[in-house]
Scaffold this motif. Structure first.
Motif, PDB file in Angstrom:
ATOM      1  N   ASP A  95     -12.340   0.748   1.823  1.00 19.24           N
ATOM      2  CA  ASP A  95     -11.345  -0.097   2.488  1.00 19.24           C
ATOM      3  C   ASP A  95     -11.982  -1.360   3.060  1.00 19.24           C
ATOM      4  OD1 ASP A  95      -9.521   1.844   1.855  1.00 19.24           O
ATOM      5  OD2 ASP A  95      -9.430   2.724   3.864  1.00 19.24           O
ATOM      6  N   THR A 204      -5.554   5.679   4.114  1.00 16.48           N
ATOM      7  CA  THR A 204      -5.762   6.107   2.740  1.00 16.48           C
ATOM      8  C   THR A 204      -6.206   7.562   2.664  1.00 16.48           C
ATOM      9  OG1 THR A 204      -8.045   5.270   2.813  1.00 16.48           O
ATOM     10  CG2 THR A 204      -6.347   3.792   1.938  1.00 16.48           C
ATOM     11  N   ASN A 359      -7.233   2.001  -6.966  1.00 15.18           N
ATOM     12  CA  ASN A 359      -6.198   1.796  -5.956  1.00 15.18           C
ATOM     13  C   ASN A 359      -5.745   0.350  -5.946  1.00 15.18           C
ATOM     14  OD1 ASN A 359      -8.994   1.638  -4.437  1.00 15.18           O
ATOM     15  ND2 ASN A 359      -7.591   0.386  -3.215  1.00 15.18           N
ATOM     16  N   GLY A 390      -2.386   5.067  -0.528  1.00 18.89           N
ATOM     17  CA  GLY A 390      -2.585   4.094   0.538  1.00 18.89           C
ATOM     18  C   GLY A 390      -1.254   3.744   1.166  1.00 18.89           C
TER      19      GLY A 390
END
Length: 421
Positions: A95, A204, A359, A390
């Motif tokens: 992230d 997430t 993602n 997410g």
């Protein structure tokens, strides 16, 4: 890469610019052994030579002109971090890397690696979605070992080119404007924005499931891998409250429309909508039947295609509400993208990988409020199905809620994860 972007790619890029956001695609590998800087640099060199990722966007110089592709100015440096992290903290690092700035006009992707305390390491690649969608990125990564294009020197389009494009495209734009005006007089709903949240980064979760167990669970319920995944995504949406007022889960499912050999189009996909009532989200056989129905009966959105010639002539202020509506509008739509099985050459691109996941994400430089969203992506590689979730919403307080929702959904369909991060 030479030439103008397609109207759809221009719309996608300018919509992001109008919102002050960057939509990104991210691939992460969990790799055996220590990071191999030479192999990572070779991977970066390959990406810089590939048509799909070896380019930037050159914005139009005049309103009405078209944005163009230009050559990547330089290969982005690979960052190999020294401090190891625990495997359970991999998503935090992923992230964080997703927030390292990228821009489609100068530095459209970056690659980094970090060792894990228990052995092995993680590698993550962040790419601007204005350059490529998920399948285009898969294609770029799976062309490893193939010769890339030679040196590219491209004359960037000047104001005269933009003026010529603006004049040439004007008749189509006028027709598009007339059609849009007729639709507006017909009483169609005005674009509405999604509810906003003060969070800009997602909560997430990642589940890794043995491929054999995943497919066995799908078969046991007369479903398919895609239907099982959509059921799980719908259950996660229901668990965190991202559903309609009557409990219906609203799924937006990307459909690949990329022709074989197309390494030019950035976003070669369409999205179909699947609405699942609350009492059917765990019925995998029903989900499979509904997926077959909507995919076999879908038709191109003629009104959307007809409006595209108008996009180059619209200032950002006019594009902003349309872009907000494209993110789902006021409806709580969940994006559910099943990438499928990726080739071994992708799985082992940075080194022998035990798992690969993908993602979707967004960067919001200088923005304090963003649209709520829920993105679910499934990828199968190296004998493992990786399911990433997410969620961005004020109602969520921490990652544990998303992990709990994902675990419960997987257990409800009989797909026990080997690992949950």
């Amino acid at each position: 890469m030479i030439g103008a972007l397609s109207l759809l790619d221009i719309a996608a890029y300018r919509a992001q610019r109008a919102l002050g956001s960057v939509v990104l695609a991210q691939v992460t590998w969990l790799v055996d052994g220590p990071p191999d800087p030479d192999r990572l640099r070779a991977l970066a060199d390959h990406l810089a030579a590939a048509n799909q990722t070896g380019r930037v966007i050159v914005p139009a110089s005049v309103l009405g002109g078209r944005d163009h592709w230009g050559p990547l100015p330089a290969v982005p440096a690979v960052e190999v971090e020294d401090d190891p992290i625990d495997r359970v903290d991999v998503l935090d690092w992923v992230d964080e890397r997703a927030q390292v700035p990228i821009t489609a006009t100068a530095r459209p992707w970056h690659l980094a690696a970090r060792p894990l305390t228990g052995g092995g390491h993680a590698v993550t690649l962040v790419v601007s979605h204005a350059l490529t969608d998920g399948i285009g990125l898969v294609n770029a990564l799976t062309s490893l070992g193939l010769p890339g294009p030679g040196p590219r020197t491209v004359r960037r389009p000047g104001p005269l080119t933009g003026l010529q494009e603006a004049v040439t495209g004007l008749p189509s734009a006028v027709r598009a404007a007339v059609k849009a005006a007729r639709l507006a007089r017909g009483g169609g709903p005005a674009p509405t924005a999604s509810p906003t949240t003060s969070r800009t980064r997602p909560h997430t979760a990642l589940a890794l499931i043995d491929s054999a167990a995943w497919h066995a669970a799908a078969a046991a319920q007369l479903g398919s891998s895609n239907a099982l995944f959509v059921s799980v995504a719908a259950q996660v949406a229901a668990a965190i409250g991202r559903v309609a007022t009557d409990g219906t889960a609203l799924l937006g499912i990307p459909v690949n429309e990329r022709a074989d050999g197309d390494d030019v189009t950035a976003n070669a996909l369409a999205t179909v909508r699947l609405n699942l009532p609350a009492d059917r989200i765990r019925d995998v056989a029903h989900v499979r039947a509904e997926l077959k129905r909507i995919l076999s009966s879908r038709e191109p959105d003629a009104s959307f295609a007809a409006a595209l010639p108008l996009v180059p002539y619209l200032p950002s202020a006019a594009l902003r509400p349309l872009a907000q509506a494209a993110l789902g509008g006021a409806e709580p739509v969940t994006s559910a993208s099943h990438v499928g099985v990726v080739p071994r050459s992708l799985a082992d691109a940075p080194g022998p990988a035990g798992a690969v996941f993908m993602n979707l994400g967004m960067q919001h430089p200088g923005v304090t409020e963003t649209a709520e969203r829920l993105n679910c992506v499934a990828v199968e590689a190296s004998g493992m199905v990786a399911l990433h979730v997410g969620a961005v919403a004020d109602r969520l307080t921490d990652r544990a809620e998303v992990r709990s929702a994902l675990l419960a959904a997987l257990r409800a369909v009989g797909a026990e994860p080997r690992e949950l991060l």
